[in-house]
Write a protein that holds these residues in place. Structure first.
Motif, PDB file in Angstrom:
ATOM      1  N   ALA A  12      12.192 -21.237  46.948  1.00  0.00           N
ATOM      2  CA  ALA A  12      12.420 -21.332  48.391  1.00  0.00           C
ATOM      3  C   ALA A  12      11.444 -20.510  49.214  1.00  0.00           C
ATOM      4  O   ALA A  12      11.296 -20.731  50.418  1.00  0.00           O
ATOM      5  N   VAL A  13      10.783 -19.546  48.581  1.00  0.00           N
ATOM      6  CA  VAL A  13       9.780 -18.710  49.270  1.00  0.00           C
ATOM      7  C   VAL A  13       8.576 -18.574  48.343  1.00  0.00           C
ATOM      8  O   VAL A  13       8.716 -18.171  47.189  1.00  0.00           O
ATOM      9  N   LEU A  26       7.985 -19.845  53.811  1.00  0.00           N
ATOM     10  CA  LEU A  26       9.344 -20.376  53.647  1.00  0.00           C
ATOM     11  C   LEU A  26       9.228 -21.834  53.228  1.00  0.00           C
ATOM     12  O   LEU A  26       8.549 -22.622  53.884  1.00  0.00           O
ATOM     13  N   ASN A  27       9.930 -22.217  52.156  1.00  0.00           N
ATOM     14  CA  ASN A  27       9.644 -23.494  51.510  1.00  0.00           C
ATOM     15  C   ASN A  27      10.893 -24.355  51.320  1.00  0.00           C
ATOM     16  O   ASN A  27      11.143 -24.900  50.251  1.00  0.00           O
ATOM     17  N   ARG A  28      11.688 -24.470  52.408  1.00  0.00           N
ATOM     18  CA  ARG A  28      12.833 -25.393  52.392  1.00  0.00           C
ATOM     19  C   ARG A  28      12.724 -26.347  53.574  1.00  0.00           C
ATOM     20  O   ARG A  28      13.592 -26.378  54.462  1.00  0.00           O
ATOM     21  N   ASN A  33      14.080 -24.854  56.738  1.00  0.00           N
ATOM     22  CA  ASN A  33      13.934 -23.467  56.268  1.00  0.00           C
ATOM     23  C   ASN A  33      15.138 -22.606  56.636  1.00  0.00           C
ATOM     24  O   ASN A  33      15.005 -21.398  56.878  1.00  0.00           O
ATOM     25  N   LEU A  35      18.361 -20.355  56.175  1.00  0.00           N
ATOM     26  CA  LEU A  35      18.509 -19.248  55.241  1.00  0.00           C
ATOM     27  C   LEU A  35      19.906 -19.235  54.637  1.00  0.00           C
ATOM     28  O   LEU A  35      20.881 -18.835  55.282  1.00  0.00           O
ATOM     29  N   THR A  39      17.963 -18.414  49.283  1.00  0.00           N
ATOM     30  CA  THR A  39      16.703 -18.264  50.020  1.00  0.00           C
ATOM     31  C   THR A  39      16.495 -16.825  50.468  1.00  0.00           C
ATOM     32  O   THR A  39      15.385 -16.299  50.418  1.00  0.00           O
ATOM     33  N   ALA A  42      15.304 -14.853  47.623  1.00  0.00           N
ATOM     34  CA  ALA A  42      13.889 -15.153  47.385  1.00  0.00           C
ATOM     35  C   ALA A  42      13.002 -14.462  48.415  1.00  0.00           C
ATOM     36  O   ALA A  42      11.923 -13.941  48.072  1.00  0.00           O
ATOM     37  N   LEU A  43      13.440 -14.437  49.666  1.00  0.00           N
ATOM     38  CA  LEU A  43      12.672 -13.762  50.711  1.00  0.00           C
ATOM     39  C   LEU A  43      12.594 -12.273  50.441  1.00  0.00           C
ATOM     40  O   LEU A  43      11.518 -11.657  50.563  1.00  0.00           O
ATOM     41  N   CYS A  69      11.882 -21.861  61.185  1.00  0.00           N
ATOM     42  CA  CYS A  69      13.149 -21.451  60.570  1.00  0.00           C
ATOM     43  C   CYS A  69      14.267 -21.703  61.572  1.00  0.00           C
ATOM     44  O   CYS A  69      14.250 -21.137  62.671  1.00  0.00           O
ATOM     45  N   ASP A  73      21.777 -21.463  57.312  1.00  0.00           N
ATOM     46  CA  ASP A  73      21.999 -22.835  56.858  1.00  0.00           C
ATOM     47  C   ASP A  73      23.427 -23.249  57.211  1.00  0.00           C
ATOM     48  O   ASP A  73      24.373 -22.984  56.483  1.00  0.00           O
TER      49      ASP A  73
END
Length: 270
Positions: A12-13, A26-28, A33, A35, A39, A42-43, A69, A73
């Motif tokens: 995710a990051v 940020l990779n969602r 993106n 959170l 995630t 991962a951040l 972002c 979520d």
């Protein structure tokens, strides 16, 4: 220019490093993106990697897809049902730790924002960055009270610091969507660029900053963050101590000689 080195290549990051610039991504994109707890873990891991990597001089923070972002979520939140309070407690703690890691990172953080930066996630990351570039179509939104929550990620402190207490109150209580030009006028961001020029402009700026003296950049960042609540009289002695300490480094001598010799300085971070 050296080859990019992948530090975190999946999940995710993402994180890679090239010529002193760490690209934290940020990779969602499918979730704007947003959170969630995985995630945020991962951040946090990516930021801790940045803290431990002395080669990093600048961090460039970006988000995949249409939005930088969108905050928390919300789909995950609503699915938690009666478990939501405990989930939010954990998520908020992880987000606070990530924001603190950004602020206390020696390397300055440059954010490049496209689409929405919303909620404690998006706005929190923006306000904890040191420099912020935005695409012309970018939009900024508090959003917490819209879903009957309150600001998190330090927004109740960082946002008033940037835009003033009255405007911060309006943004956090009434949740207006603030377009990039207005965000620039308020002092929330540093520069607005054309959408298709955002990434290249932010990267070029990060590369230029990475040529600076690392200890001086770190010390200046620390003074800027710590001086907010001190007042000028209290901040000046700390400035003096910091400058005196930096004058023991070889980078200072290199910088002075470069001015005298009318050339570009080559800083080594020592």
């Amino acid at each position: 220019m050296s080859k990019s080195e992948v530090l975190i290549g999946e999940g995710a990051v993402l994180l890679d490093l090239q010529d002193g610039v760490a690209h934290l991504h940020l990779n969602r994109p499918e979730a704007s993106n947003g959170l969630d707890i995985p995630t945020l873990h991962a951040l946090q891991a990516a930021l801790l990697r940045c803290h431990g990597e002395r080669r990093i001089r600048v961090v460039l923070l970006t988000g995949a897809g249409a939005n930088f972002c969108a905050g928390g979520d919300v789909h995950t939140f609503i699915a938690k049902g009666d478990e939501l309070p405990e989930y939010i407690r954990q998520a908020t703690l992880l987000l606070q730790e990530a924001i603190s890691a950004m602020i206390h990172l020696d390397a300055p953080v440059i954010a490049a924002v496209q689409g929405y930066a919303a909620g404690g996630g998006g706005m929190g990351l923006v306000c904890a960055s040191d420099i912020v570039f935005a695409a012309a179509s970018a939009k900024f939104l508090g959003g917490a009270t819209r879903v009957a929550m309150a600001p998190d990620a330090g927004l109740s402190v960082t946002l008033p610091r940037l835009v003033g207490p009255r405007k911060a109150a309006d943004m956090l209580l009434m949740n207006p969507v603030v377009p990039a030009p207005e965000a620039l006028a308020l002092g929330l961001i540093n520069l607005v660029v054309a959408d298709d020029e955002l990434q290249a402009t932010a990267l070029a700026y990060a590369q230029r900053m990475a040529q600076g003296a690392p200890q001086a950049l770190a010390a200046t960042k620390r003074l800027l963050w710590s001086g907010v609540g001190l007042g000028v009289d209290a901040a000046m002695p700390e400035e003096s101590r910091t400058v005196a300490a930096l004058c023991r480094t070889t980078d200072v001598r290199e910088g002075l000689m470069a001015v005298i010799e009318k050339r570009s300085a080559q800083f080594e971070g020592r």
